[in-house]
Design a protein around this motif. Structure first.
Motif, PDB file in Angstrom:
ATOM      1  N   LYS A 189       4.046  -1.185  -0.403  1.00 43.84           N
ATOM      2  CA  LYS A 189       3.733  -1.757   0.909  1.00 43.84           C
ATOM      3  C   LYS A 189       2.423  -2.537   0.865  1.00 43.84           C
ATOM      4  N   THR A 190       1.438  -1.982   0.183  1.00 46.07           N
ATOM      5  CA  THR A 190       0.116  -2.622   0.157  1.00 46.07           C
ATOM      6  C   THR A 190       0.048  -3.755  -0.854  1.00 46.07           C
ATOM      7  N   ARG A 191       1.025  -3.801  -1.772  1.00 51.42           N
ATOM      8  CA  ARG A 191       1.052  -4.875  -2.775  1.00 51.42           C
ATOM      9  C   ARG A 191       2.442  -5.494  -2.783  1.00 51.42           C
ATOM     10  N   PRO A 192       2.687  -6.417  -1.834  1.00 51.56           N
ATOM     11  CA  PRO A 192       4.012  -7.047  -1.730  1.00 51.56           C
ATOM     12  C   PRO A 192       4.433  -7.675  -3.059  1.00 51.56           C
ATOM     13  N   GLY A 193       5.694  -7.508  -3.366  1.00 52.13           N
ATOM     14  CA  GLY A 193       6.219  -8.056  -4.615  1.00 52.13           C
ATOM     15  C   GLY A 193       6.036  -7.151  -5.803  1.00 52.13           C
ATOM     16  N   ALA A 194       5.511  -5.948  -5.572  1.00 53.04           N
ATOM     17  CA  ALA A 194       5.284  -5.022  -6.680  1.00 53.04           C
ATOM     18  C   ALA A 194       6.613  -4.607  -7.320  1.00 53.04           C
ATOM     19  N   THR A 195       6.586  -4.439  -8.629  1.00 52.79           N
ATOM     20  CA  THR A 195       7.738  -3.928  -9.363  1.00 52.79           C
ATOM     21  C   THR A 195       7.689  -2.405  -9.345  1.00 52.79           C
ATOM     22  N   VAL A 196       8.773  -1.769  -8.913  1.00 57.06           N
ATOM     23  CA  VAL A 196       8.837  -0.302  -8.861  1.00 57.06           C
ATOM     24  C   VAL A 196       9.923   0.165  -9.828  1.00 57.06           C
ATOM     25  N   ILE A 197       9.555   1.036 -10.750  1.00 54.05           N
ATOM     26  CA  ILE A 197      10.474   1.526 -11.785  1.00 54.05           C
ATOM     27  C   ILE A 197      10.465   3.051 -11.772  1.00 54.05           C
ATOM     28  N   LYS A 198      11.629   3.658 -11.898  1.00 53.08           N
ATOM     29  CA  LYS A 198      11.729   5.118 -11.929  1.00 53.08           C
ATOM     30  C   LYS A 198      12.105   5.597 -13.331  1.00 53.08           C
ATOM     31  N   LEU A 199      11.395   6.617 -13.779  1.00 56.35           N
ATOM     32  CA  LEU A 199      11.730   7.299 -15.035  1.00 56.35           C
ATOM     33  C   LEU A 199      12.271   8.681 -14.683  1.00 56.35           C
ATOM     34  N   VAL A 200      13.537   8.943 -15.001  1.00 54.99           N
ATOM     35  CA  VAL A 200      14.157  10.221 -14.629  1.00 54.99           C
ATOM     36  C   VAL A 200      14.799  10.940 -15.814  1.00 54.99           C
ATOM     37  N   ARG A 201      14.818  10.321 -16.974  1.00 53.65           N
ATOM     38  CA  ARG A 201      15.386  10.997 -18.152  1.00 53.65           C
ATOM     39  C   ARG A 201      14.360  11.981 -18.699  1.00 53.65           C
ATOM     40  N   ASP A 202      14.664  13.259 -18.584  1.00 49.86           N
ATOM     41  CA  ASP A 202      13.731  14.310 -18.998  1.00 49.86           C
ATOM     42  C   ASP A 202      13.993  14.688 -20.451  1.00 49.86           C
TER      43      ASP A 202
END
Length: 657
Positions: A273-286
């Motif tokens: 929200k505070t940095r428009p255009g930010a890339t968000v990536i999720k790491l879920v492989r444990d």
């Protein structure tokens, strides 16, 4: 290592992180998902492709151990010039460089502990304080400073936040103490760790030339464990950035456990929200834990309602392991003795003592375990004690090793180190004595083990070993000491072991009785999540019904385990009070069946059959599918999915009887 080789070492999600080289990047990384690997490979890929100059990158984290691990990995990837430090270490280095230019003279000495200054401030205010009060007041002073709340605003701030001042003191008294604390500290010409960040931030904010110099040096920033950043740390980070967006942060809201110290996950949660255009990536492989451990961690998150965010559902990548164990004991001593015995069995089976941990909620719980492990003859170390490099035997050993490094020697590093340390008490076999003698030997053995690691490098010399020790001492990155770790859940953050015992999981301990607000309760649950996800393979959860032998069995297991705790816990920990009027043997058979099914489908055990349904089946003992459907909690789907094997378990149980 070539850029392609760097990427080839990553899974698809980690690869996405490595390829996101510019602009604001937010990585939501679950426990054991390889976030450090993703971050270090991202930096290395940026350097190898020419996007980054290694000296332009500043990576900051929260512990010296994590910073040391990051430096080691970057060095192995052929990128030695990147700065990887804790927030305080990075800020202290810059403050020491700029202080003579801006203020003049040498910077004030940083005091390691606030206790003496707090006690003096209390004396000036005619406050009666003991050791516990000094500790609590010091923590409150630290919280106010990292939260950037001055003394005259303290009362209004804690009222707005519904935060209680330390027990026995009102907000006005604490406010005055904060003010006097600052006076005493200034009179002594000292600063505290929070001042390091505050002074640097103020210098960068008010001296444009200094800020420009820092920003020319550091153009790209990486922040690990971003869910734990405080307002003061964010203030310094903002000054480093100077409005630029070359920032990569990584964190996990489900591991926010330090809000009492001023940490807040809001910066992580609001990043996009505070940095428009930010890339968000999720790491879920444990990659850390077995499906059994991951399943329990996911199940715990599933029973929790987050305030404004959803937890990451982890996907286990390791083969199936042993089922999670659940034990109930009559008292704390019985619990500690059983855990010490179980640890001894693991060691006898080949598990290294340093790969075993006993975790508990409060430091006061360690004494019972220390006694139990001493009685069993199993070596242990209490995490959070005296710093490794401050121990007398370690300081003496490093002086001797430094002297040996200056001499011309032909012996291999491991041989030379053993000869030097023999003069201060090192021997291949540990002493029979416990206590201080054993601790001294463990410290020296850690140095010997480090020498063996250094010897594996092609350029291994005594000088290289001493340089490594100096670097580790500066960063407080201690080598591994071989012994079972005893630690609080807070101290276990960021660590992992092959085997973990989570002890004392009863109401009043977890959640702790002081946690009264919904936010405080939620944080206690996150502590349990952190504890569960420390285990790679073996995980045991336990609690005791009473504090002392012969005491009243008034304790109840933690509410956080409702729906997760088996209807019966197999083995010596089982309490028949948990079984209702069901046959314990039948319940045991059904619990074993449920555990096997859950492991096969990689789902939490309670999703196969709840505790209530399991006990109902054990009481009804159905023999046909039609009878099974009459059992409360068994519908058509469960009957069709699990009915045949469940009925077979009951038939075998009847045959045994």
């Amino acid at each position: 290592m070539s850029p392609d080789q760097i990427l080839d070492a990553l899974d698809p999600d980690q690869r996405e992180v490595a390829l996101a080289l510019t602009g604001p990047v937010c990585v939501l990384a679950g426990a054991g998902t390889g976030k450090t690997r993703a971050l270090t490979h991202r930096i290395a890929y940026g350097v190898r492709t020419g996007v980054y100059a290694p000296t332009s990158v500043l990576a900051v984290t929260f512990t010296a151990r994590a910073a040391g691990e990051m430096r080691t990995r970057l060095r192995a990837l052929g990128v030695p010039g990147v700065q990887a430090r804790t927030f305080h270490a990075a800020a202290l280095r810059q403050l020491g460089y700029f202080w003579p230019k801006i203020v003049g003279g040498a910077p004030p000495r940083v005091m390691e502990h606030k206790g003496q200054v707090i006690a003096e401030a209390a004396r000036r205010l005619d406050l009666s304080v003991d050791r516990v009060a000094v500790r609590d007041l010091a923590s409150e002073v630290e919280w106010s400073k990292v939260s950037m709340i001055p003394a005259d605003e303290y009362g209004r701030a804690i009222a707005a936040l519904r935060r209680e001042p330390p027990a026995g003191y009102d907000a006005h008294v604490v406010s005055r103490l904060i003010s006097v604390y600052e006076d005493v500290k200034n009179e002594r010409g000292q600063i505290d760790f929070e001042d390091v960040l505050m002074y640097l931030g103020d210098i960068l904010a008010s001296h444009g030339a200094v800020a420009d110099e820092v920003r020319r040096q550091y153009r790209r920033f990486v922040v690990d464990e971003y869910q734990d950043v405080s307002p003061l740390q964010q203030f310094v980070l903002d000054q480093w950035l100077g409005g630029r967006q070359e920032l990569c942060v990584v964190g996990d809201p489900s591991q926010t456990i330090y809000s009492f110290t001023g940490a807040t996950p809001r910066h992580l949660l609001d990043f996009a929200k505070t940095r428009p255009g930010a890339t968000v990536i999720k790491l879920v492989r444990d990659y850390r834990s077995t499906p059994q451990v991951v399943g329990l961690a996911n199940a715990l998150l599933a029973t929790r309602r987050h305030a404004g965010f959803e937890g990451l559902e982890l996907r286990a990548q390791r083969p199936a392991g042993p089922p999670v164990a659940f034990d109930v004991y009559e008292d704390d001593e019985a619990e500690a003795a059983a855990i010490a015995a179980a640890a001894a069995r693991l060691i006898a089976s080949g598990v290294r003592p340093s790969e075993i941990a006993v975790l508990y909620r409060t430091n006061g719980q360690s004494e019972t375990f220390e006694q139990a492990f001493a009685d069993r003859g199993v070596g242990y170390l209490v995490r959070g004690g005296e710093r490794f490099f401050q121990r007398p035997e370690v300081r003496e050993a490093i002086l001797l090793l430094r002297g040996a490094a200056r001499a011309v020697a032909e012996d291999p590093v491991p041989t030379a180190v053993r000869e030097v340390l023999a003069s201060v008490g090192w021997a291949e076999e540990p002493p029979s004595a416990r206590g201080a003698a054993r601790e001294r030997w463990e410290s020296l053995r850690a140095l010997v083990s480090l020498a063996d690691e250094i010897a594996a490098r092609p350029d291994a010399t005594m000088a290289l070993l001493v340089a490594e020790l100096d670097e580790r001492a500066a960063a407080q990155h201690a080598p591994t000491i071989e012994g079972v770790t005893l630690a609080s859940l807070h101290a276990a953050k960021g660590l992992e072991w092959d085997a973990v015992f989570l002890a004392g999981l009863s109401e009043g301990l977890l959640p702790i009785s002081l946690a009264e607000t919904p936010d405080a309760i939620a944080e206690e649950k996150r502590l349990l999540y952190v504890g569960i996800t420390r285990a790679r393979e073996h995980l045991t959860l336990s609690y005791a019904r009473s504090r002392a032998p012969g005491g009243r069995a008034t304790r109840k297991r933690s509410r956080f385990l409702d729906g997760l705790w088996p209807a019966a816990t197999p083995g010596r920990g089982r309490s028949t009070a948990d079984l209702g009027d069901a046959d314990p043997a039948v319940v045991d058979a059904l619990v074993e069946w449920r555990t096997q099914v859950a492991a096969e489908i990689d789902r939490p055990a309670f999703t196969v059959l709840s505790d209530t349904s399991l006990e109902a089946v054990a009481r009804a003992r159905p023999r046909t599918p039609a009878e099974l459907l009459k059992v409360p909690g068994i519908g058509q789907v469960k009957a069709q999915t699990y009915g045949p094997t469940l009925l077979e378990v009951l038939r075998r149980s009847d045959a045994k009887n």
